[in-house]
Design a protein around this motif. Sequence first.
Motif, PDB file in Angstrom:
ATOM      1  N   LEU A 118      25.654 111.601  -6.422  1.00 34.01           N
ATOM      2  CA  LEU A 118      25.249 110.672  -6.929  1.00 34.01           C
ATOM      3  C   LEU A 118      24.269 110.183  -7.939  1.00 34.01           C
ATOM      4  CD1 LEU A 118      25.332 109.353  -3.483  1.00 34.01           C
ATOM      5  CD2 LEU A 118      27.039 108.866  -4.994  1.00 34.01           C
ATOM      6  N   VAL A 119      24.085 111.555  -8.131  1.00 38.71           N
ATOM      7  CA  VAL A 119      22.365 111.184  -8.989  1.00 38.71           C
ATOM      8  C   VAL A 119      22.600 111.913 -10.265  1.00 38.71           C
ATOM      9  CG1 VAL A 119      20.908 110.353  -7.994  1.00 38.71           C
ATOM     10  CG2 VAL A 119      21.153 112.530  -7.875  1.00 38.71           C
ATOM     11  N   VAL A 164      11.632 107.185  -3.759  1.00 41.52           N
ATOM     12  CA  VAL A 164      13.528 107.010  -3.045  1.00 41.52           C
ATOM     13  C   VAL A 164      13.673 106.454  -1.540  1.00 41.52           C
ATOM     14  CG1 VAL A 164      15.512 108.295  -2.032  1.00 41.52           C
ATOM     15  CG2 VAL A 164      13.857 109.421  -4.215  1.00 41.52           C
ATOM     16  N   SER A 165      14.087 104.978  -1.838  1.00 43.03           N
ATOM     17  CA  SER A 165      14.050 104.157  -0.483  1.00 43.03           C
ATOM     18  C   SER A 165      14.760 104.096   0.146  1.00 43.03           C
ATOM     19  CB  SER A 165      13.532 103.217  -1.704  1.00 43.03           C
ATOM     20  OG  SER A 165      13.478 101.659  -0.617  1.00 43.03           O
ATOM     21  N   GLY A 178      19.951 114.544  -0.922  1.00 42.09           N
ATOM     22  CA  GLY A 178      21.076 115.465  -1.832  1.00 42.09           C
ATOM     23  C   GLY A 178      20.920 114.744  -3.292  1.00 42.09           C
ATOM     24  N   THR A 179      19.747 113.198  -2.769  1.00 46.07           N
ATOM     25  CA  THR A 179      19.568 112.773  -4.416  1.00 46.07           C
ATOM     26  C   THR A 179      17.952 113.429  -5.352  1.00 46.07           C
ATOM     27  OG1 THR A 179      18.941 111.027  -3.215  1.00 46.07           O
ATOM     28  CG2 THR A 179      20.944 110.923  -3.975  1.00 46.07           C
ATOM     29  N   ILE A 180      17.546 113.555  -4.313  1.00 45.41           N
ATOM     30  CA  ILE A 180      16.342 113.828  -4.430  1.00 45.41           C
ATOM     31  C   ILE A 180      16.524 115.396  -5.355  1.00 45.41           C
ATOM     32  CG2 ILE A 180      13.963 114.636  -4.078  1.00 45.41           C
ATOM     33  CD1 ILE A 180      14.361 112.722  -1.572  1.00 45.41           C
ATOM     34  N   VAL A 215      11.987  99.793 -14.082  1.00 46.31           N
ATOM     35  CA  VAL A 215      12.531 101.221 -13.426  1.00 46.31           C
ATOM     36  C   VAL A 215      14.208 101.240 -14.241  1.00 46.31           C
ATOM     37  CG1 VAL A 215      10.179 101.803 -12.786  1.00 46.31           C
ATOM     38  CG2 VAL A 215      12.265 101.136 -11.609  1.00 46.31           C
ATOM     39  N   GLN A 216      13.417 102.539 -14.468  1.00 50.51           N
ATOM     40  CA  GLN A 216      14.763 103.625 -14.618  1.00 50.51           C
ATOM     41  C   GLN A 216      15.327 103.582 -12.631  1.00 50.51           C
ATOM     42  OE1 GLN A 216      14.730 107.574 -16.264  1.00 50.51           O
ATOM     43  NE2 GLN A 216      16.727 107.977 -15.409  1.00 50.51           N
ATOM     44  N   THR A 217      16.209 103.154 -12.623  1.00 51.36           N
ATOM     45  CA  THR A 217      16.492 102.448 -11.269  1.00 51.36           C
ATOM     46  C   THR A 217      18.171 103.414 -11.142  1.00 51.36           C
ATOM     47  OG1 THR A 217      15.471 100.550 -11.108  1.00 51.36           O
ATOM     48  CG2 THR A 217      17.013 100.972  -9.614  1.00 51.36           C
ATOM     49  N   THR A 218      18.419 103.830 -10.063  1.00 56.06           N
ATOM     50  CA  THR A 218      19.306 104.095  -9.805  1.00 56.06           C
ATOM     51  C   THR A 218      20.477 103.758  -8.373  1.00 56.06           C
ATOM     52  OG1 THR A 218      19.509 106.540 -10.624  1.00 56.06           O
ATOM     53  CG2 THR A 218      21.759 106.548  -9.205  1.00 56.06           C
TER      54      THR A 218
END
Length: 189
Positions: free
Chosen positions: A188-189, A72-73, A149-151, A123-126
């Motif tokens: 969001l994910v 997570v960046s 929250g995305t994690i 890679v699989q990127t969101t």
Amino acid sequence: MVKSILLVGVGGQGTILASKLLTTGLMEAGYDVKMSEIHGMSQRGGSVSSQVRYGDKVESPVIEIGGADILVSFEKMEALRWLKYLKPNGKVVVNDFEINSMPILSGKADYPSDVIGELSSKVQTTAIDAAGKAQELGNSKVMNVILLGTIIKAMGLQSIDWEKIIKDNVKPQFVELNLKAIETGMALV
């Protein structure tokens, strides 16, 4: 089975706070958790990483190259910098947000173009706009909690009592805002 989460960003983005909230939630849920932080030149806008590993029994807090389930960046160039730590089938959640480093600010380097396109080709990127979503909530400082929250959603951790974690670790006047930020990130994910 041990899961590994790598949070990366630039000093001042709240990467460490997000990882501490995550670690607290995982511990309260009964997991064995190990966390490692690298601040680098975080005080001066340098690279920051936080490694969180959890499971039944975690031996080491360190994520080896090719060992992260999710990266997570908080800043998009940092995703490229840390990509080698992701498992071949791992996921990247990247904040579509740019912070220019010293070499870029001083004209010695250029910010890479199409970072998200490059990530997506590998890679699989969101990609998400956590900064924009934080502004919609009325406070840019909750960008880190949106990313938390995305994690939570990506790793299937919704059953943890995040409301309690936020209430126990955030000033009372910011509890509602942070709870909305977690919900926003999960959507969001």
